[in-house]
Design a protein around this motif. Structure first.
Motif, short mmCIF file in Angstrom:
data_model
loop_
_atom_site.label_atom_id
_atom_site.label_comp_id
_atom_site.label_asym_id
_atom_site.label_seq_id
_atom_site.Cartn_x
_atom_site.Cartn_y
_atom_site.Cartn_z
N GLN A 145 39.28 -11.79 115.94
CA GLN A 145 39.53 -10.55 117.27
C GLN A 145 38.22 -10.14 117.66
OE1 GLN A 145 40.23 -6.84 114.92
NE2 GLN A 145 40.38 -7.64 113.15
N THR A 146 37.33 -10.74 117.87
CA THR A 146 35.73 -11.23 118.68
C THR A 146 36.90 -12.11 119.56
OG1 THR A 146 34.41 -10.60 116.70
CG2 THR A 146 33.51 -11.17 118.53
N ASP A 174 36.29 -11.28 111.20
CA ASP A 174 36.20 -10.56 112.67
C ASP A 174 36.44 -12.02 113.48
OD1 ASP A 174 36.59 -7.95 111.38
OD2 ASP A 174 34.72 -7.78 111.95
N ARG A 199 37.46 0.80 114.19
CA ARG A 199 36.10 1.20 113.69
C ARG A 199 35.55 2.21 114.73
NH1 ARG A 199 34.54 -4.64 110.97
NH2 ARG A 199 36.67 -4.84 110.77
N CYS A 201 29.19 -11.50 114.60
CA CYS A 201 30.27 -10.64 114.38
C CYS A 201 30.39 -11.24 112.42
CB CYS A 201 31.66 -10.68 114.59
SG CYS A 201 32.90 -12.66 114.62
N PHE A 223 33.15 -10.18 104.67
CA PHE A 223 31.78 -9.37 106.03
C PHE A 223 30.59 -9.70 106.04
CE2 PHE A 223 36.14 -6.16 104.52
CZ PHE A 223 36.04 -5.80 105.78
N ASP A 226 41.58 -3.66 114.91
CA ASP A 226 40.86 -3.14 113.60
C ASP A 226 39.01 -3.31 113.77
OD1 ASP A 226 43.22 -2.70 112.35
OD2 ASP A 226 42.59 -4.51 111.07
N ILE A 227 38.04 -4.33 114.70
CA ILE A 227 37.07 -3.70 114.87
C ILE A 227 37.06 -2.97 116.17
CG2 ILE A 227 37.48 -5.85 116.47
CD1 ILE A 227 34.49 -6.93 115.55
#
Length: 256
Positions: A135-136, A132, A98, A128, A32, A94-95
């Motif tokens: 996903q990004t 992530d 949130r 990001c 993160f 998931d991103i």
């Protein structure tokens, strides 16, 4: 002795717990905190027509600047972003989850669109965390795809409609010309008075004007068809697009 063994065992498990927590914290920090960005590049052409079209119109600097401003606004418009988020595979990320309930505003704030060096290349960037990145990449690609589907495709459909309307008008003109020719032949056969002869002259002039106009419009129709064929061929081969926008690079991760 037993007490010392128990104390040593307790110390061992405490140390093990500390090591485990430290490792977990390191993983979480890497996931993160280690940042980067996903970027995609689109090219906004200066020409108003497809490649190989005769006499393409060149935009002025001010016109091209306005076109770029329009593209920057449209690619982050609610129409495009909502379409990008509506895809089931994107909505389930998931991103995205949130930010349940505020996905659209979150994505709008997360995306950065610019033209580096005020050139033709439009950069779509989304920062990001390292964890992530995949996903990004999916999200930025989804935005690009939604832009082509919701904005550029609509422009192509509008162009196709304009061509269809043009051909309808030309067809109506041809029918009117044929009707005037029939009327002209009838008037010629029965023209005896000066007034009837004058009407014949008027009809001849009208038919001549319509015939000249049809010749010009048919040439225009051929040019429109040629441009449309070139555009469709470019889309099939990936060589370019008549919409003046093409993908230079799909979404990819870069370190920051």
């Amino acid at each position: 002795m037993t007490t010392n063994i128990r104390s040593g065992s307790t110390l061992f498990w405490m140390l093990a717990l500390i090591v485990a927590l430290t490792a977990a914290g390191s993983v979480a920090w890497w996931r993160f905190s280690t940042g980067g960005a996903v970027v995609a590049y689109l090219k906004v052409e200066r020409n108003n027509a497809a490649a190989f079209v005769i006499n393409p119109q060149q935009m002025s600097d001010e016109e091209h600047r306005q076109v770029k401003i329009n593209h920057k606004a449209l690619i982050v418009s609610p129409l495009v972003l909502d379409a990008a988020l509506q895809r089931q595979d994107i909505a389930n990320l998931d991103i995205v989850r949130r930010h349940l309930g505020t996905e659209l505003m979150w994505l709008l704030n997360a995306l950065q669109v610019s033209f580096p060096g005020d050139g033709e290349i439009m950069e779509v960037r989304m920062s990001c965390a390292q964890g992530d990145r995949e996903q990004t990449v999916m999200i930025v690609d989804s935005v690009s795809n939604a832009y082509f589907d919701k904005v550029l495709l609509q422009e192509r459909l509008k162009d196709a409609t304009e061509i269809a309307d043009f051909r309808t008008g030309l067809s109506d003109l041809e029918e009117s010309f044929k009707a005037d020719l029939v009327k002209l032949e009838e008037r010629r056969e029965s023209a005896n008075s000066s007034e009837q002869k004058a009407e014949v002259i008027i009809l001849e002039t009208l038919c001549s004007a319509k015939q000249e106009l049809m010749t010009k419009l048919k040439l225009k129709e051929l040019m429109l068809q040629f441009e449309q064929d070139i555009s469709e061929r470019q889309e099939r081969t990936g060589a370019g697009t008549s919409e003046r926008v093409s993908v230079v690079q799909r979404a990819a991760w870069i370190d920051e």
